[in-house]
Write an enzyme that holds these catalytic residues in place. Structure first.
Site, mmCIF file in Angstrom:
data_model
loop_
_atom_site.group_PDB
_atom_site.id
_atom_site.type_symbol
_atom_site.label_atom_id
_atom_site.label_comp_id
_atom_site.label_asym_id
_atom_site.label_seq_id
_atom_site.Cartn_x
_atom_site.Cartn_y
_atom_site.Cartn_z
ATOM 1 N N SER A 172 0.818 -1.217 0.000
ATOM 2 C CA SER A 172 0.000 0.000 0.000
ATOM 3 C C SER A 172 0.849 1.264 0.000
ATOM 4 O O SER A 172 0.359 2.344 -0.273
ATOM 5 C CB SER A 172 -0.937 0.015 1.207
ATOM 6 O OG SER A 172 -0.201 -0.133 2.393
ATOM 7 N N HIS A 204 -3.412 -3.052 -5.571
ATOM 8 C CA HIS A 204 -3.641 -2.491 -4.239
ATOM 9 C C HIS A 204 -5.119 -2.513 -3.892
ATOM 10 O O HIS A 204 -5.904 -1.699 -4.383
ATOM 11 C CB HIS A 204 -3.075 -1.064 -4.151
ATOM 12 C CG HIS A 204 -3.273 -0.464 -2.794
ATOM 13 N ND1 HIS A 204 -3.619 0.848 -2.602
ATOM 14 C CD2 HIS A 204 -3.206 -1.021 -1.544
ATOM 15 C CE1 HIS A 204 -3.743 1.080 -1.299
ATOM 16 N NE2 HIS A 204 -3.501 -0.034 -0.648
ATOM 17 N N GLU A 234 -6.628 -0.324 -6.932
ATOM 18 C CA GLU A 234 -5.630 0.506 -7.614
ATOM 19 C C GLU A 234 -4.698 -0.422 -8.393
ATOM 20 O O GLU A 234 -4.048 -1.291 -7.806
ATOM 21 C CB GLU A 234 -4.814 1.315 -6.594
ATOM 22 C CG GLU A 234 -5.506 2.567 -6.120
ATOM 23 C CD GLU A 234 -4.623 3.426 -5.219
ATOM 24 O OE1 GLU A 234 -4.512 4.620 -5.476
ATOM 25 O OE2 GLU A 234 -4.060 2.900 -4.238
ATOM 26 N N ASN A 271 -3.829 6.812 -0.880
ATOM 27 C CA ASN A 271 -3.129 7.050 0.384
ATOM 28 C C ASN A 271 -2.191 8.252 0.288
ATOM 29 O O ASN A 271 -2.009 8.988 1.251
ATOM 30 C CB ASN A 271 -2.361 5.801 0.819
ATOM 31 C CG ASN A 271 -3.317 4.685 1.223
ATOM 32 O OD1 ASN A 271 -4.471 4.932 1.517
ATOM 33 N ND2 ASN A 271 -2.839 3.449 1.219
#
Length: 724
Positions: free
Chosen positions: A424, A445, A457, A495
């Site tokens: 991640s 991800h 992702e 993120n």
């Protein structure tokens, strides 16, 4: 591309079959609405036409109004782009015509498609046809008479449920409710519909104008009671969505003052709703999601996706077991590898529990659950990896461990096998550094829990081949995820963009703002929970690890709060051990834990950022802005570096990955609505007061000072070329 057109064929029986054609779902484009009107006028003029059957080409009736028109309305703020279909076409031309109409419905009749069918005098449907009015999910409401005709055909409670939940029903349920008059096979559909239309002409079947039916509405007082309860539910469950109350108001108008009066109000309210911020946000998200499947130099170069039938998942922890669950429940074989029998058994048990949970929620039948679990095999070595199509590594965030795994599997797996990692935060170029197959390395991800969260992702490096990207996108869609292709950097798109979110919240707490007030402000804005409750949920260990990654990658613009370490030192780890910012008790909502306040005071003393050592005085609006504007600022850097293909990809990832409210259109869309210049000036002011955490990025500064929207395409910069 086939053009949108309406055709008419008159048979020897005197029935005119009017067919809508606008692939793939026969959307009611303006040309289709104009075509229906024209063919109806011709059918009324012709003496050889006794009755009409309306149908859709290619096994689909109609998926509803063409919402590209809404985009045009939003760009121009001009509602004259909307057709007058409700009164002009569906009442005057279809329902009140001197010749009867029967809708021959197959595949789907949704939104405007169902509204056309309800204006006809009978509806004959093929089995398993989808019927529904999903307009509220787009910030509007039915606008072609659906608010009036559906309650009269299926009863008020069911109609409200279908509209409020944007929930479609099958033709079989529609038949029981009275929405459908008969169900016949696809082969018989036109034949039976023609006969039915002639039976209406010969008075063997009733000529039903649904707008004039009242028996299913019950008494006015009963109807008003049902509406009152529905209003209360809407206020409680969707307080931010005005279309729900507006729809109930319009239904009430029709019950109290008659169907025609209801139609007039429906059009008026619809035209107002379509220009609302909610509709703009939700319609933007709808198109943003569709755009994710178009990736330049991947989906437009004639490649065909390869078949991925068997996937190896390395690591059976929370993420690995969630990924395995998503794969087996979508008919893909999984080999789950762990380092020892104890971990393997634990992983398999977690997968079994996930599958049971899906059955309990009604998302999976017992038969499908059994079949899914039969597609899972647990192993302790690589012997089963020879015929694997894809490997997904889901072990802890440790670079050397990941590099070791990739070096090992590269030697064992076939040369076509996709090598994916679920990291991640770690840059993918580092993960694949020690392999020679860098064109096969890609990030998959997932978001936790992986079998529930809809976003995937798809992270590519500069060396990942277009074929591998396309293959992973295809697997993502097969397991019911929305795959979004992003470039490789610390944190990727979601993120990376949102790391200032928690840090901004901590900045405010250390400036003296109450954390529970911050959470209230954020959840009131529309996120499911505030940043501190979210931290309780994900655990503080994650916060510390991720915080270090970002502090290293983005030096000088992060805020390192002493608070999380203090909480851990005090034996707290959020919901995991029941000790966090909140108290967690079974059967009750989380409530603030007063015993955390002395720890917060200690953090403030250590951080030492309160001006003059005193808590700042701040309004709720500024709390919201001090948390979300740094997120917008990071989104600008992500756009500038070309980490995403387009700004709307960042919008859809913020909605699906961070639960940013969809009715606000996603993070970049919302920022453009707020105004880049306003965001820039606020950040500049806070930067002068509190330091570099708030310093505006050069991309934001340029856009703000030149009056260019943040979402406008960037000219290809060296940075963006390097990412994608």
């Amino acid at each position: 591309m086939s053009k949108a057109e309406v055709t008419m064929e008159v048979g020897n029986d005197g029935v005119a079959v009017i067919t809508m054609s606008n692939p793939p779902v026969n959307a009611l484009a303006l040309a289709i609405i104009a075509g229906l009107k024209e063919k109806y006028a011709e059918a009324m003029r012709r003496n050889d036409v006794k009755a009409i059957v309306v149908t859709g080409k290619g096994g689909r009736f109609s998926g509803g109004f063409d919402i590209n028109v809404f985009q045009k309305v939003h760009k121009t703020a001009d509602i004259s782009h909307l057709p007058d279909a409700s009164i002009d076409l569906l009442v005057n031309t279809v329902e009140d015509a001197k010749k009867p109409s029967v809708a021959a419905v197959e595949g789907l009749a949704l939104g405007g498609g169902l509204e056309v069918a309800m204006a006809c005098h009978a509806r004959i449907a093929a089995p398993k046809t989808q019927l529904g009015l999903p307009e509220l999910s787009l910030g509007v409401m039915p606008g072609f008479g659906g608010t009036q005709r559906l309650p009269r055909l299926v009863g008020l409670s069911k109609a409200i449920e279908m509209m409020r939940l944007s929930k479609s029903i099958s033709s079989e349920e529609g038949y029981k409710l009275g929405l459908v008059d008969a169900i016949v096979s696809s082969e018989e559909l036109l034949k039976v519909s023609r006969r039915w239309a002639l039976d209406i002409v010969d008075k063997r079947k009733p000529w039903v104008r649904s707008l004039h039916q009242t028996e299913k509405l019950g008494s006015v007082s009963e109807a008003l009671d049902i509406l009152k309860i529905s209003r209360q539910q809407a206020r409680k469950t969707v307080p931010h969505l005005p279309q729900h109350q507006a729809c109930l108001d319009v239904i009430e108008e029709g019950i109290v003052h008659g169907g025609y009066s209801g139609l007039l109000k429906e059009t008026k309210v619809f035209n107002k709703l379509v220009l609302s911020d909610t509709a703009k946000g939700l319609i933007h998200v709808f198109f943003a999601q569709r755009a994710t499947s178009k990736v330049p130099n991947v989906t437009d170069i004639g490649l065909k996706p390869r078949n991925v039938k068997k996937v190896a998942v390395i690591g059976g922890g929370l993420m690995g077991s969630g990924i395995a669950t998503a794969l087996i429940t979508s008919n893909i074989y999984v080999v789950l590898k762990e380092v020892n029998s104890e971990y393997l058994l634990k992983g398999i048990k977690t997968i079994e529990a996930n599958v049971r949970g899906l059955v309990t929620k009604g998302k999976l039948t017992q038969d499908k659950a059994r079949k899914a679990l039969s597609m899972l095999k647990g192993v302790l070595d690589y012997s089963e990896f020879k015929d694997i199509d894809m490997v997904i590594e889901a072990v802890i965030e440790n670079i050397s461990l990941k590099q070791k795994i990739f070096s090992e599997i590269e030697k064992i797996c076939s040369p076509h096998c996709i090598l994916a990692t679920n990291t991640s935060t770690i840059d993918l170029n580092l993960v694949g550094e020690k392999t020679s197959s860098q064109d096969r390395i890609i990030g998959a991800h997932f978001f936790s829990p992986a079998h529930v969260m809809p976003l995937l992702e798809v992270v590519r490096t500069e060396k990942t081949s277009a074929q591998v990207i396309l293959d992973l996108m295809t697997v993502g869609k097969a397991i019911k995820k929305i795959p979004v292709v992003v470039g490789s950097c610390t944190g990727f798109a979601v993120n990376r963009t949102f790391f200032p979110y928690a840090q901004g919240a901590h900045f405010l707490v250390n400036l003296g703002v109450d954390p529970f007030r911050i959470d209230w402000v954020i959840s009131n804005f529309g996120l499911p929970m505030g940043p501190f409750q979210l931290q309780d949920l994900s655990g503080y260990g994650v916060a510390v690890a991720v915080g270090k990654e970002f502090a290293t990658a983005f030096q000088g613009r992060t805020f390192e709060s002493p608070l999380v370490n203090l909480l851990l030192k005090n034996g707290r780890n959020g919901k995991q051990n029941g000790k966090g910012y909140y108290i967690y008790e079974k059967g009750s909502k989380p409530r603030p834990d007063p015993s955390v306040l002395p720890i917060i005071e200690e953090s403030r003393r250590l951080a030492n950022i309160m001006p003059g050592g005193k808590p700042i005085s701040v309004a709720n609006q500024e709390i919201l802005e001090m948390i979300l504007f740094p997120v917008v600022n990071e989104a600008c850097r992500v756009l500038d570096e070309g980490v995403v293909v387009r700004a709307s990809d960042l919008d859809i990832t913020s909605v699906l990955g961070m639960s940013f409210p969809s009715y606000r259109g996603g993070i970049v869309f919302w920022a453009d609505e707020v105004g880049p210049y306003y965001i820039y000036t606020c950040l500049k002011k806070w930067s002068a007061m509190y330091g570099t955490f708030f310093k505006p990025s050069s991309y934001l500064e340029q856009r703000a000072t030149k009056g260019i929207p943040l979402s406008a395409p960037a000219s290809a910069s060296p940075a963006s070329n390097s990412r994608l």
